[in-house]
Write a protein that holds these residues in place. Structure first.
Motif, PDB file in Angstrom:
ATOM      1  N   VAL A 144      30.077  29.776  39.659  1.00 49.12           N
ATOM      2  CA  VAL A 144      28.677  30.165  39.447  1.00 49.12           C
ATOM      3  C   VAL A 144      28.146  30.865  40.683  1.00 49.12           C
ATOM      4  CG1 VAL A 144      28.218  28.299  37.805  1.00 49.12           C
ATOM      5  CG2 VAL A 144      27.857  27.904  40.246  1.00 49.12           C
ATOM      6  N   ASN A 145      27.083  31.670  40.485  1.00 47.35           N
ATOM      7  CA  ASN A 145      26.430  32.331  41.615  1.00 47.35           C
ATOM      8  C   ASN A 145      25.313  31.448  42.164  1.00 47.35           C
ATOM      9  OD1 ASN A 145      24.313  32.544  39.778  1.00 47.35           O
ATOM     10  ND2 ASN A 145      24.707  34.709  39.315  1.00 47.35           N
ATOM     11  N   ASP A 146      24.502  31.996  43.051  1.00 46.02           N
ATOM     12  CA  ASP A 146      23.441  31.223  43.696  1.00 46.02           C
ATOM     13  C   ASP A 146      22.384  30.750  42.706  1.00 46.02           C
ATOM     14  OD1 ASP A 146      24.728  31.631  46.080  1.00 46.02           O
ATOM     15  OD2 ASP A 146      23.500  33.371  46.651  1.00 46.02           O
ATOM     16  N   ARG A 147      22.275  31.434  41.567  1.00 50.53           N
ATOM     17  CA  ARG A 147      21.287  31.054  40.539  1.00 50.53           C
ATOM     18  C   ARG A 147      21.873  30.111  39.498  1.00 50.53           C
ATOM     19  NH1 ARG A 147      20.911  36.429  41.378  1.00 50.53           N
ATOM     20  NH2 ARG A 147      22.055  36.906  39.468  1.00 50.53           N
ATOM     21  N   GLY A 148      23.132  29.695  39.688  1.00 46.65           N
ATOM     22  CA  GLY A 148      23.759  28.787  38.746  1.00 46.65           C
ATOM     23  C   GLY A 148      24.310  29.458  37.509  1.00 46.65           C
ATOM     24  N   GLU A 149      24.409  30.791  37.526  1.00 46.83           N
ATOM     25  CA  GLU A 149      24.917  31.545  36.378  1.00 46.83           C
ATOM     26  C   GLU A 149      26.434  31.681  36.474  1.00 46.83           C
ATOM     27  OE1 GLU A 149      20.995  34.475  35.988  1.00 46.83           O
ATOM     28  OE2 GLU A 149      22.762  35.088  37.162  1.00 46.83           O
ATOM     29  N   LEU A 150      27.107  31.577  35.328  1.00 54.82           N
ATOM     30  CA  LEU A 150      28.565  31.688  35.317  1.00 54.82           C
ATOM     31  C   LEU A 150      29.002  33.098  35.722  1.00 54.82           C
ATOM     32  CD1 LEU A 150      29.495  29.771  32.035  1.00 54.82           C
ATOM     33  CD2 LEU A 150      30.085  29.100  34.364  1.00 54.82           C
ATOM     34  N   LEU A 151      30.014  33.155  36.555  1.00 54.04           N
ATOM     35  CA  LEU A 151      30.555  34.440  36.985  1.00 54.04           C
ATOM     36  C   LEU A 151      31.641  34.912  36.040  1.00 54.04           C
ATOM     37  CD1 LEU A 151      30.928  33.833  40.838  1.00 54.04           C
ATOM     38  CD2 LEU A 151      29.091  35.046  39.658  1.00 54.04           C
ATOM     39  N   THR A 152      31.698  36.215  35.803  1.00 56.28           N
ATOM     40  CA  THR A 152      32.795  36.812  35.041  1.00 56.28           C
ATOM     41  C   THR A 152      33.970  37.023  35.985  1.00 56.28           C
ATOM     42  OG1 THR A 152      31.260  37.919  33.541  1.00 56.28           O
ATOM     43  CG2 THR A 152      33.535  38.751  33.621  1.00 56.28           C
ATOM     44  N   LEU A 153      35.119  36.509  35.623  1.00 56.90           N
ATOM     45  CA  LEU A 153      36.268  36.525  36.530  1.00 56.90           C
ATOM     46  C   LEU A 153      37.176  37.715  36.241  1.00 56.90           C
ATOM     47  CD1 LEU A 153      37.084  32.718  36.419  1.00 56.90           C
ATOM     48  CD2 LEU A 153      35.735  33.959  38.105  1.00 56.90           C
ATOM     49  N   PRO A 154      37.828  38.259  37.267  1.00 53.73           N
ATOM     50  CA  PRO A 154      38.746  39.394  37.065  1.00 53.73           C
ATOM     51  C   PRO A 154      40.024  38.943  36.358  1.00 53.73           C
ATOM     52  CG  PRO A 154      38.847  38.633  39.339  1.00 53.73           C
ATOM     53  CD  PRO A 154      37.734  37.865  38.691  1.00 53.73           C
ATOM     54  N   ARG A 155      40.703  39.917  35.743  1.00 50.68           N
ATOM     55  CA  ARG A 155      42.001  39.630  35.156  1.00 50.68           C
ATOM     56  C   ARG A 155      43.040  39.470  36.258  1.00 50.68           C
ATOM     57  NH1 ARG A 155      42.855  40.964  29.875  1.00 50.68           N
ATOM     58  NH2 ARG A 155      44.726  39.702  30.213  1.00 50.68           N
ATOM     59  N   VAL A 156      44.158  38.851  35.907  1.00 50.78           N
ATOM     60  CA  VAL A 156      45.221  38.661  36.889  1.00 50.78           C
ATOM     61  C   VAL A 156      46.438  39.490  36.490  1.00 50.78           C
ATOM     62  CG1 VAL A 156      44.487  36.370  37.615  1.00 50.78           C
ATOM     63  CG2 VAL A 156      46.066  36.602  35.689  1.00 50.78           C
ATOM     64  N   LYS A 157      47.196  39.855  37.512  1.00 50.38           N
ATOM     65  CA  LYS A 157      48.442  40.594  37.308  1.00 50.38           C
ATOM     66  C   LYS A 157      49.593  39.670  37.671  1.00 50.38           C
ATOM     67  CE  LYS A 157      50.847  44.848  38.621  1.00 50.38           C
ATOM     68  NZ  LYS A 157      50.799  46.061  39.458  1.00 50.38           N
ATOM     69  N   PRO A 158      50.339  39.156  36.677  1.00 48.71           N
ATOM     70  CA  PRO A 158      51.432  38.203  36.971  1.00 48.71           C
ATOM     71  C   PRO A 158      52.515  38.853  37.830  1.00 48.71           C
ATOM     72  CG  PRO A 158      50.871  38.191  34.631  1.00 48.71           C
ATOM     73  CD  PRO A 158      50.170  39.367  35.235  1.00 48.71           C
ATOM     74  N   GLU A 187      45.182  46.637  34.298  1.00 47.56           N
ATOM     75  CA  GLU A 187      43.786  46.863  34.648  1.00 47.56           C
ATOM     76  C   GLU A 187      43.646  47.196  36.125  1.00 47.56           C
ATOM     77  OE1 GLU A 187      40.947  44.047  33.372  1.00 47.56           O
ATOM     78  OE2 GLU A 187      41.760  43.850  31.355  1.00 47.56           O
ATOM     79  N   LYS A 188      42.707  48.067  36.436  1.00 44.90           N
ATOM     80  CA  LYS A 188      42.536  48.582  37.799  1.00 44.90           C
ATOM     81  C   LYS A 188      42.194  47.482  38.792  1.00 44.90           C
ATOM     82  CE  LYS A 188      39.754  51.864  40.457  1.00 44.90           C
ATOM     83  NZ  LYS A 188      38.637  52.844  40.394  1.00 44.90           N
ATOM     84  N   ASP A 189      41.295  46.573  38.412  1.00 45.87           N
ATOM     85  CA  ASP A 189      40.817  45.552  39.338  1.00 45.87           C
ATOM     86  C   ASP A 189      41.542  44.216  39.190  1.00 45.87           C
ATOM     87  OD1 ASP A 189      38.917  47.333  40.345  1.00 45.87           O
ATOM     88  OD2 ASP A 189      37.487  46.823  38.761  1.00 45.87           O
ATOM     89  N   ALA A 190      42.691  44.219  38.505  1.00 42.69           N
ATOM     90  CA  ALA A 190      43.427  42.965  38.320  1.00 42.69           C
ATOM     91  C   ALA A 190      43.917  42.429  39.673  1.00 42.69           C
ATOM     92  CB  ALA A 190      44.613  43.186  37.389  1.00 42.69           C
ATOM     93  N   VAL A 191      43.869  41.092  39.808  1.00 42.02           N
ATOM     94  CA  VAL A 191      44.280  40.434  41.044  1.00 42.02           C
ATOM     95  C   VAL A 191      45.702  39.901  40.892  1.00 42.02           C
ATOM     96  CG1 VAL A 191      43.789  38.549  42.640  1.00 42.02           C
ATOM     97  CG2 VAL A 191      41.905  39.785  41.550  1.00 42.02           C
ATOM     98  N   SER A 192      46.554  40.184  41.845  1.00 43.72           N
ATOM     99  CA  SER A 192      47.927  39.685  41.801  1.00 43.72           C
ATOM    100  C   SER A 192      47.924  38.168  41.882  1.00 43.72           C
ATOM    101  CB  SER A 192      48.743  40.274  42.943  1.00 43.72           C
ATOM    102  OG  SER A 192      49.995  39.627  43.045  1.00 43.72           O
ATOM    103  N   THR A 193      48.704  37.517  41.016  1.00 44.17           N
ATOM    104  CA  THR A 193      48.770  36.064  41.053  1.00 44.17           C
ATOM    105  C   THR A 193      49.368  35.569  42.371  1.00 44.17           C
ATOM    106  OG1 THR A 193      50.900  36.191  39.886  1.00 44.17           O
ATOM    107  CG2 THR A 193      48.937  35.762  38.556  1.00 44.17           C
TER     108      THR A 193
END
Length: 240
Positions: free
Chosen positions: A226-240, A107-113
């Protein structure tokens, strides 16, 4: 939170031959409305420390209420599941060590572990230990939560909220004067949650010089954000 009243209730649910399960329930009390709300429920396994050689055999607990009988029955199931988990994970670890068995996220926006790896060093001092000189288990857990939350924050870029701790295991003791090395890294993300693995190694002075660590703890901590409104954030995928 600061200013609230916390009540912690514990009891031995069941005694096995040489170990026992202790149930822990934490509630927060609202002094204005006189209501209680459950904050956390956990089950801890203890063994008695023998005076000499051999193990201490425990007497069965005397059950008083219907709740006691229920927890007594559930304790044996929790023990069976816990022991079964160990076998399943050991098998998975053996299978994953086969050559060529790797997973990569494209995935393009995956974060390296590797970006989420955090290491911390703590020196065990007398206030961190009990009357036997062993480090408090709760102190180790607090240090583990700190390093894990930093790891999770590097992925979600916000203040992570701890949801649960799984497979927290004491593989061996640590003592006053030991150096404890905490290594944390994000293992995976699941839309609104992230799992952080933490490994703890201990060194006394001689082991530190020889670089011979003792693996004393491991655990998996699950966070959400969560964000400032207490809503759950969608987290990016990780790149092992």
């Amino acid at each position: 939170r600061v200013g609230q009243i916390i009540a912690i209730r514990t009891k031995v649910n069941r005694a096995f031959k040489t170990s026992m399960e202790v149930g822990i329930k934490v509630t927060v009390q609202d002094v204005l409305t006189n209501t209680e709300k459950i904050v956390s429920v956990a089950y801890a396994t203890y063994v008695a420390k023998p005076v000499g050689a051999g193990q201490v055999e425990l007497k069965p607990v005397q059950l008083q209420s219907a709740e006691d009988h229920l927890e007594h029955s559930l304790a044996i199931e929790r023990r069976r599941i816990r022991l079964g988990y160990a076998q399943v994970f050991q098998k998975l670890m053996q299978e994953s060590n086969k050559e060529g068995d790797f997973y990569t996220c494209e995935e393009k926006d995956a974060v390296s572990t590797e970006h989420t790896h955090v290491q911390s060093t703590e020196l065990v001092l007398p206030p961190h230990a009990n009357h036997h000189g062993n480090t408090f288990g709760g102190q180790i857990m607090a240090w583990m939560q700190t390093v894990a939350s930093i790891s999770a924050s590097r992925l979600c870029r916000s203040h992570p909220i701890l949801k649960s701790v799984s497979m927290f295991k004491f593989w061996g003791p640590s003592f006053v004067g030991d150096r404890l090395i905490f290594n944390a890294i994000v293992n995976n993300t699941f839309h609104n949650s992230v799992e952080v693995g933490v490994r703890v190694e201990a060194y006394n002075c001689e082991e530190w010089i020889k670089d011979q660590p003792r693996h004393i703890n491991s655990a998996f901590l699950v966070f959400s954000a969560v964000n400032d409104r207490g809503e759950l954030l969608t987290l990016p995928r990780v790149k092992p």
